[in-house]
Structure formats: structure tokens, C-alpha cells
Design a protein around this motif. Sequence first.
Motif, PDB file in Angstrom:
ATOM      1  N   TRP A  62     -60.864  -9.773  62.285  1.00 40.00           N
ATOM      2  CA  TRP A  62     -62.242 -10.259  62.141  1.00 40.00           C
ATOM      3  C   TRP A  62     -62.286 -11.782  62.199  1.00 40.00           C
ATOM      4  N   SER A  63     -63.243 -12.323  62.911  1.00 41.12           N
ATOM      5  CA  SER A  63     -63.457 -13.772  62.922  1.00 41.12           C
ATOM      6  C   SER A  63     -64.166 -14.242  61.660  1.00 41.12           C
ATOM      7  N   ILE A  64     -64.786 -13.320  60.949  1.00 41.65           N
ATOM      8  CA  ILE A  64     -65.577 -13.660  59.763  1.00 41.65           C
ATOM      9  C   ILE A  64     -64.728 -13.739  58.490  1.00 41.65           C
ATOM     10  N   THR A  65     -63.463 -13.323  58.552  1.00 36.45           N
ATOM     11  CA  THR A  65     -62.633 -13.180  57.346  1.00 36.45           C
ATOM     12  C   THR A  65     -62.552 -14.461  56.525  1.00 36.45           C
ATOM     13  N   GLN A  66     -62.376 -15.598  57.175  1.00 35.00           N
ATOM     14  CA  GLN A  66     -62.222 -16.858  56.443  1.00 35.00           C
ATOM     15  C   GLN A  66     -63.506 -17.262  55.714  1.00 35.00           C
ATOM     16  N   ASP A  67     -64.641 -16.637  56.059  1.00 36.82           N
ATOM     17  CA  ASP A  67     -65.914 -16.953  55.419  1.00 36.82           C
ATOM     18  C   ASP A  67     -66.215 -16.057  54.217  1.00 36.82           C
ATOM     19  N   ILE A  68     -65.346 -15.087  53.930  1.00 41.97           N
ATOM     20  CA  ILE A  68     -65.569 -14.184  52.794  1.00 41.97           C
ATOM     21  C   ILE A  68     -65.378 -14.964  51.488  1.00 41.97           C
ATOM     22  N   THR A  69     -66.383 -14.906  50.627  1.00 41.55           N
ATOM     23  CA  THR A  69     -66.372 -15.682  49.380  1.00 41.55           C
ATOM     24  C   THR A  69     -66.077 -14.837  48.151  1.00 41.55           C
ATOM     25  N   ASP A  70     -66.364 -13.532  48.234  1.00 40.74           N
ATOM     26  CA  ASP A  70     -66.251 -12.656  47.068  1.00 40.74           C
ATOM     27  C   ASP A  70     -65.719 -11.294  47.507  1.00 40.74           C
ATOM     28  N   ILE A  71     -64.872 -10.692  46.663  1.00 39.67           N
ATOM     29  CA  ILE A  71     -64.341  -9.349  46.937  1.00 39.67           C
ATOM     30  C   ILE A  71     -64.564  -8.459  45.714  1.00 39.67           C
ATOM     31  N   VAL A  72     -65.087  -7.265  45.974  1.00 44.14           N
ATOM     32  CA  VAL A  72     -65.218  -6.248  44.929  1.00 44.14           C
ATOM     33  C   VAL A  72     -64.547  -4.974  45.425  1.00 44.14           C
ATOM     34  N   VAL A  73     -63.740  -4.376  44.569  1.00 43.97           N
ATOM     35  CA  VAL A  73     -63.061  -3.119  44.909  1.00 43.97           C
ATOM     36  C   VAL A  73     -63.735  -1.981  44.154  1.00 43.97           C
ATOM     37  N   TYR A 157     -57.248   2.622  39.271  1.00 39.87           N
ATOM     38  CA  TYR A 157     -57.074   2.423  40.707  1.00 39.87           C
ATOM     39  C   TYR A 157     -57.812   1.197  41.270  1.00 39.87           C
ATOM     40  N   PRO A 158     -59.086   0.932  40.885  1.00 43.19           N
ATOM     41  CA  PRO A 158     -59.697  -0.303  41.419  1.00 43.19           C
ATOM     42  C   PRO A 158     -58.915  -1.545  41.011  1.00 43.19           C
ATOM     43  N   GLN A 159     -58.438  -1.549  39.758  1.00 40.71           N
ATOM     44  CA  GLN A 159     -57.751  -2.742  39.253  1.00 40.71           C
ATOM     45  C   GLN A 159     -56.336  -2.892  39.829  1.00 40.71           C
ATOM     46  N   TYR A 160     -55.767  -1.798  40.324  1.00 43.49           N
ATOM     47  CA  TYR A 160     -54.494  -1.934  41.041  1.00 43.49           C
ATOM     48  C   TYR A 160     -54.686  -2.799  42.278  1.00 43.49           C
ATOM     49  N   TRP A 161     -55.769  -2.552  43.001  1.00 41.66           N
ATOM     50  CA  TRP A 161     -56.022  -3.339  44.222  1.00 41.66           C
ATOM     51  C   TRP A 161     -56.428  -4.762  43.873  1.00 41.66           C
ATOM     52  N   VAL A 162     -57.094  -4.946  42.742  1.00 46.05           N
ATOM     53  CA  VAL A 162     -57.381  -6.299  42.270  1.00 46.05           C
ATOM     54  C   VAL A 162     -56.064  -7.044  42.023  1.00 46.05           C
ATOM     55  N   TRP A 163     -55.094  -6.346  41.416  1.00 49.51           N
ATOM     56  CA  TRP A 163     -53.778  -6.961  41.179  1.00 49.51           C
ATOM     57  C   TRP A 163     -53.089  -7.296  42.492  1.00 49.51           C
ATOM     58  N   GLY A 167     -52.717 -10.894  41.890  1.00 51.46           N
ATOM     59  CA  GLY A 167     -51.540 -11.001  41.039  1.00 51.46           C
ATOM     60  C   GLY A 167     -51.869 -10.956  39.559  1.00 51.46           C
ATOM     61  N   LEU A 168     -53.132 -10.627  39.216  1.00 49.04           N
ATOM     62  CA  LEU A 168     -53.586 -10.601  37.822  1.00 49.04           C
ATOM     63  C   LEU A 168     -53.981  -9.185  37.429  1.00 49.04           C
ATOM     64  N   CYS A 169     -53.639  -8.790  36.195  1.00 49.91           N
ATOM     65  CA  CYS A 169     -53.885  -7.433  35.717  1.00 49.91           C
ATOM     66  C   CYS A 169     -55.120  -7.389  34.828  1.00 49.91           C
ATOM     67  N   CYS A 170     -55.895  -6.311  34.955  1.00 56.04           N
ATOM     68  CA  CYS A 170     -57.049  -6.098  34.085  1.00 56.04           C
ATOM     69  C   CYS A 170     -57.354  -4.609  34.056  1.00 56.04           C
ATOM     70  N   THR A 171     -58.283  -4.215  33.201  1.00 60.48           N
ATOM     71  CA  THR A 171     -58.755  -2.839  33.173  1.00 60.48           C
ATOM     72  C   THR A 171     -60.245  -2.857  32.889  1.00 60.48           C
ATOM     73  N   GLU A 172     -60.930  -1.741  33.174  1.00 57.92           N
ATOM     74  CA  GLU A 172     -62.399  -1.724  33.146  1.00 57.92           C
ATOM     75  C   GLU A 172     -62.869  -0.327  32.807  1.00 57.92           C
ATOM     76  N   VAL A 173     -64.038  -0.228  32.115  1.00 55.53           N
ATOM     77  CA  VAL A 173     -64.391   1.028  31.449  1.00 55.53           C
ATOM     78  C   VAL A 173     -64.894   2.138  32.356  1.00 55.53           C
ATOM     79  N   THR A 174     -65.470   1.847  33.534  1.00 53.70           N
ATOM     80  CA  THR A 174     -66.023   2.949  34.322  1.00 53.70           C
ATOM     81  C   THR A 174     -64.928   3.888  34.818  1.00 53.70           C
ATOM     82  N   SER A 175     -63.759   3.332  35.140  1.00 59.69           N
ATOM     83  CA  SER A 175     -62.638   4.194  35.531  1.00 59.69           C
ATOM     84  C   SER A 175     -61.941   4.795  34.317  1.00 59.69           C
TER      85      SER A 175
END
Length: 467
Positions: A62-73, A157-163, A167-175
Motif C-alpha cells: 500500500w502507498s498509504i501505509t506511511q500515513d497510518i496514524t492509529d491502529i486498533v486490533v 488474542y487482540p492484545q497478543y497482536w498489540v504486543w 512490544g508492550l503487554c496489556c489486557t482488556e475486559v471485553t475479551s
Amino acid sequence: MNKKHILVFDIGKTHIKLQVLDSQFTSLLEAKNKNQVKLGAPYPRADVDAIWMWLVTTLNSWSITQDITDIVVTTHGATAAIINSELDNENGLVLPVLDYEFDEINDFKQEYELLRPAFNETHSPALPAGLNLGRQLVWLNGSFPAEFAKATHILMYPQYWVWRLTGLCCTEVTSLGCHTDLWSPSQRSYSSLVFKLCWQTLLGEPVPAWSKIGHVQSNVTQQTGLSAKCKVYAGVHDSNASYLRYLSNQAESSTSNNEPFTVLSTGTWTILMSSNKAANLDEHKDMLANVDILGNPVACARFMGGREYESICAQLGGDIEQDSSAQALQFVLDHLYMVTPDFSEGNGPFGGMVPIIQAPQKSQYAQAIATLYCALMIDYQLSQLSAVGNIYIEGAFLQNRLLCQILAQLRGTQRVMLSGNGSGTVDGAALLTQWGDHQATMVHTLCAPSEFKHLTAYKQHWLELVK
């Protein structure tokens, strides 16, 4: 980068998707691929290396990749990654990510039943195979104790991809709160199972889904072309992503307008999420409480709608060209052609029931029969949830307008609303980047009820068969 470009990484059970949206959630670019389970020893597992390679390859194209500002998994539930964050290997896994449909983990069934909390603590019913994540973890710990002992973190699983991204670990209540047996919604804390097994440190302290966890780490920027300034958020369970859009609008509305509603998130799974706090949950009917991004329990009922639809079409239609027209559906109603559960190997309100097939094999009417089956299952579960107020349909079943119209006819006075968004899951996930600052913009179409003859009699006959 002065414009907001949000990348949603959506990992479903059947498909994986990447979609870029602008700050108004207009889709700019997307890619989609099949999500394949990797078979063989030591057990069926998610092919995380293939998913990562597809992510990297797609972003590089993608030519747009460098313009991505935010990622949500956002990902499907009932899945966790057991990692050692200090390992040299790129995926960090001490054990492969177990596929939740692997039923051999029932070898530990008796042992697990002595450990798992009661339904009134977790609102998590006993489910088949590995759909209770706690069962997976107990089986993995018992079957591979040396490997499990190397774990530094258990990541949803979402937070695995965040890691993988930061490179940072976290957890979240919906999963955590998605029929895992690991979470107590009323206590807003880990369940007694977690404390018995001393896993609370491995799981960590939950953070809100909209938390900014960090930026894309340097090795990922080199692989993908993403900017080092790109922010990554904690992420969310996929069905809850659909639900949070409505939660956002409720929060922005006056209290008097906060009427009960139900969201149908449809895909491989059909998950009904009701805001009705008075709903009574029957753990034997695949009813449970999920947890929304604010930590509040949400009354839910579920069945494998997409999977069962495909199975019915395959079993009844075979290689026959199938008719999905209104005329075909009326013919099915007139002749009482129908099937009853279960076509999903133990899931849903009638899990484990032997199907009754009152329809010709190799039939052109298979799609019509499957459509009626799924509409009746949804109608049944709405009644089980005592659902009132509007019904909002999201996802795959939007493509089956006859199903939606039949549901509108079955529900009588309730309004069935069809989402105008291509993917409620993607839009909901993207909303996390602006949570608290932006009300979800949602376009819906009122679904006019069908006027099929004999539908009431057909429903009554179906209900008599499933009792």
C-alpha cells in the motif's frame, strides 16, 4: 502526517481483514484473506506466522501505509497467546495458539469441572471444546507443563497482536469477559479460577479498550513501512466492537432516550447483545453475559449462524443450484420443509440435539430452508432474552434481506433496523481512537416485515419439534 488514518486489524474466525478509515470513518482501503487453522502436532492452532506475513505483505503493497496514524486490533474471542516476552523468536509463543474448536481438551473435563467457577460468578456457561478459555489454559498447563512454566504473560488474542506491534503487554475486559470463566462481571475482577491457579500476574491489570498502549516498534516499522509515530490502542473483542457503537450513542443521549435495544452481530457466530438489564440468563441455552468496554455485563445469546447456514445448504443442496427467491421461501413454508438444530457440534440453545430434517435431499430449496432456520433461531433467542426495543442487525446476515424481513415479521411490534455500515465491527473498533470525543455516526434502514403466508404455523411446528 496531519490527517488521521485509522487501520483496523480485524481477525475473525473465518476471515482476516485490514481496513483503513479516515477520521470520519470513511473507508479508504481494505484487504481481506482467509483465516486458516494449522493442523497437525501438537494440536490445531492459529497460524499466527501466516497472519503476520499477510499483514506485512499487505502493508508493504500500500502507498498509504506511511500515513497510518492509529491502529486498533479486534479479534474473535475464546483465544489467548501464552508468551515469553524475552524470547528471541519473533512470535514470542511458548506454546502455539490453540484453536478453540479442538475438542480433545475434554480429556481434562472432570478435572476442569472441579476448578471452574459457578455460573452466577462468571455468567459464563459450560461450552463445548475450547470455547471456555479457562478450559484451554488448564489443558495446556496440564499437557505441556514445562512449556507453560516458561510463560511471562497470558495475552488475550487482540492484545497478543498489540504486543507484536508495540512490544508492550496489556489486557482488556471485553475479551476477558467473553465466556472465559476467567472474569467476574459483578466484581469487576478476575474469577476465583484465576486466583486458584495464580494466573493474575500472568494476565495483568486490565486497561480500557481505548487506551493508547504505545507506538509501533522499530523492527515493525522496518518490516511494514508504518510510521514510528503510529499509535496502537489496547483493542477489543469483535462482537463488543459492534455493540460499543450503540453504547457511544446511548452515552451521548439524554437518560429519557436510553431505551433498551438489541444488537445482532452476525458472521460465523450470530451473537445477540441486549441492553435489557432484566434479561434472565439460562446457562443451558448458550446464554451468558459478555462485558462491554466500560466493564458492564451485557446479556447475550448466541449460535453459530453463519456456520449452520452453510452446513444446512451443503447437506440439503449438495451440488444442486439453490433458489433463494421469495417464491422459493413461500414454497418451503407451504410444504413445511424445515430442519431443526443442531448443525454446529454442540453450540447454541439446542446444542447437542440431533437434527430433524423434514425436507428433500439434493434440493433447490436448501437456501430458503437455511434462511428460515436462522430467522427462527434468532427469534427464539430474542424471546429468551426478553428483548424489547429496536433490533439492529450488523454483519453478514445483512446480505440476506429475506432473513431480515422474516425476522421483522416474526417480531411484530419491534422495529428491525439494518445497519448501513459495511462493518459494524470495524467502525466500532475505529471509534476507540476517538472514544469520549466522537459520537458514532450510524445510518440504518428500517426493515419492512415480509408478508409470507403460513409463517406463524411454520414457527409453531418448528418450536414443537425442538421442545
